[in-house]
Design a protein around this motif. Structure first.
Motif: not given
Length: 492
Positions: A40-45, A269-271
């Motif tokens: 999901t992280g890869y997809a969002v970015d 999507l990075k904190v």
């Protein structure tokens, strides 16, 4: 996004004796869920990057409308076709060579040498969305140049310079400042230029200064349009034929600039700091959009009142150009400055553009879209502005790994970042002058650059593109001997 790990060995003491199977089952399910989060992280970015690429590509429509409105009606078809071909030609040459020269790592500090023709794609470093995004930037630089040489340039010259700029010149400059291997890149692991590298986040130098300097040399070598200056050397206004198209193009560019600047984070999507906080890269993306907005707004208002004082008119075309000058200036530092600083950036950018236009008139330099003044002049100011106002906290968030990295001079960070940025201005102006200046000079010597005076007076739509964009006749067409049926208003 890093995967969350689970060990059956860690769970067994918590589940009691003979719990190996249960522990393995739980960890297996946990691992599957963790992998879904990673996916999901890869997809969002990647979705964020693709959407940003679409926004930047939409700027081509803005360029086309702005250019069409800024030239005389008899050259509308010509300038719009050049905008289409900037994208088409740039797409092929950036695919074959440009991306590899720009981002083909591992390589040296001067030029990339991997991924020709997108070989070995996708990779852990790059996916296809990244290529699309960078291609949209490359053709933006070519679009800037086309405005400077509008209304008097042979069509073959457009094809040659656009291919060379997007396939070689622009990629090398972007490699220097944006590739992890580039000699002046802030992303280098070591040996940073002046301990900092150049913070040109979205390209005041890489895109705008490159396009502006290229256009400057093209327009200088071609000379002004016929009638732009009278026999005594006084400036004669040659306004574009449609303020409507100018405003439409400006708003389209404004819309696309959010992809240009905020999209240059490449992911969202990075904190920053501890997970679970409301503050992260998504906040920096929002701040970047705000600084972009404020710089453009302050530049537009400054131009409005400044030109009113100087000329006595409220001129919509001048305001639109001032707005775009503010955007070109903030592009370098949009991610590392506070909103209040962006307002200062826009105010100064407006006066830079006004000053550059006054200087151009004195030097009898003719640029139909003020492209060299706007993108070159305001882009240069943006590079200096970033070195003065970059905030330490934002610099460390956007460019992590070097906590002692220099930041803005006016923010207490010393002069090292300013030194690095002055180097950028000099090397970009020098490299583009040598490459694009030489190309335009060769085209001039080969008689492939400028059209004949007869064609220029008649308009390129009639002489090269089969007819006018609008179904009526311009007086100059009749005087030059080109007859088109008059079915509408008699004047342009």
């Amino acid at each position: 996004m890093a995967a969350i790990t689970c060990s059956a060995t860690d769970l067994q003491p918590l589940l009691g004796p003979n719990a190996t199977a249960a522990a393995e089952y739980i960890c297996g399910r946990f691992g599957a869920v963790s992998n879904k989060f990673v996916d999901t992280g890869y997809a969002v970015d990647n979705t964020y990057l693709l959407f940003s690429a679409y926004l930047v590509f939409a700027m081509q429509l803005g360029f086309a409308m702005l250019c069409a409105g800024s030239v005389r009606a008899k050259n509308t078809m010509n300038i719009m076709l050049t905008n289409v071909l900037d994208a088409a030609t740039g797409g092929i040459f950036y695919y074959l060579f440009g991306f590899a020269f720009a981002f083909g790592t591992p390589s040296n500090g001067f030029i990339g040498k991997q991924f020709f023709g997108l070989s070995h794609f996708p990779s852990p470093s790059f996916d296809y969305g990244y290529f699309l995004y960078q291609w949209a930037f490359a053709i933006a630089a070519a679009g800037i140049t086309s405005g400077s040489i509008a209304e008097r340039t042979q069509f073959v010259a457009y094809l040659i310079y656009s291919s060379f700029l997007t396939g070689f010149v622009y990629p090398i400059v972007s490699h220097w400042f944006w590739s992890a291997d580039g000699w002046a890149s802030p992303a280098r692991a070591e040996n940073l230029l002046f301990g900092s590298g150049v913070i040109d986040f979205a390209g005041s130098g890489v895109v705008h200064l490159v396009g502006g300097i290229a256009g400057l040399w093209g327009a200088l070598i071609e000379g002004p349009r016929i009638g732009r200056f009278d026999h005594e050397g006084r400036s004669v206004a040659m306004r574009g034929h449609s303020g409507t198209l100018v405003v439409l193009g400006t708003f389209l560019l404004w819309f696309g600039w959010y992809g240009f600047n905020a999209g240059s984070f490449l992911n969202i999507l990075k904190v920053y700091g501890e997970s679970g906080s409301y503050y992260g890269q998504w906040s920096a993306v929002g701040r970047t959009a705000v600084t972009t907005t404020l710089a453009g707004c302050s530049a537009a208002l400054t131009t409005l009142f400044g030109k009113r004082l100087l000329s006595g008119h409220w001129n919509v075309t001048d305001v639109c150009n001032g707005l775009l000058g503010g955007f070109a200036a903030i592009t370098s530092g949009c991610s590392v400055v506070d909103p209040w600083a962006a307002i200062i950036c826009g105010i100064v950018a407006a006066w830079v553009l006004i000053g550059c236009n006054k200087l151009a008139e004195k030097l009898k330099y003719d640029d139909p879209l003020e492209a060299a003044q706007l993108h070159g002049g305001c882009g240069t100011w943006g590079i200096v502005f970033t070195a003065l106002f970059a905030k330490k906290a934002y610099v460390n968030e956007v460019y992590p790994g070097h906590p002692e990295r220099p930041f803005g001079l006016f923010m207490g960070g010393g002069a090292k970042l300013l030194a690095a940025h002055l180097v950028q201005i000099v090397v970009v102006a020098g490299f583009v002058s040598v490459t694009m200046g030489t190309l335009f000079f060769l085209l001039h010597k080969l008689k492939l650059l400028r059209i004949s005076s007869e064609e220029e007076m008649a308009g390129m739509d009639v002489t090269s593109h089969g007819g006018l964009a609008y179904v009526y006749t311009d007086e100059s067409d009749l005087k030059s001997g080109y007859m088109v049926s008059n079915t509408g208003p008699p004047h342009v």
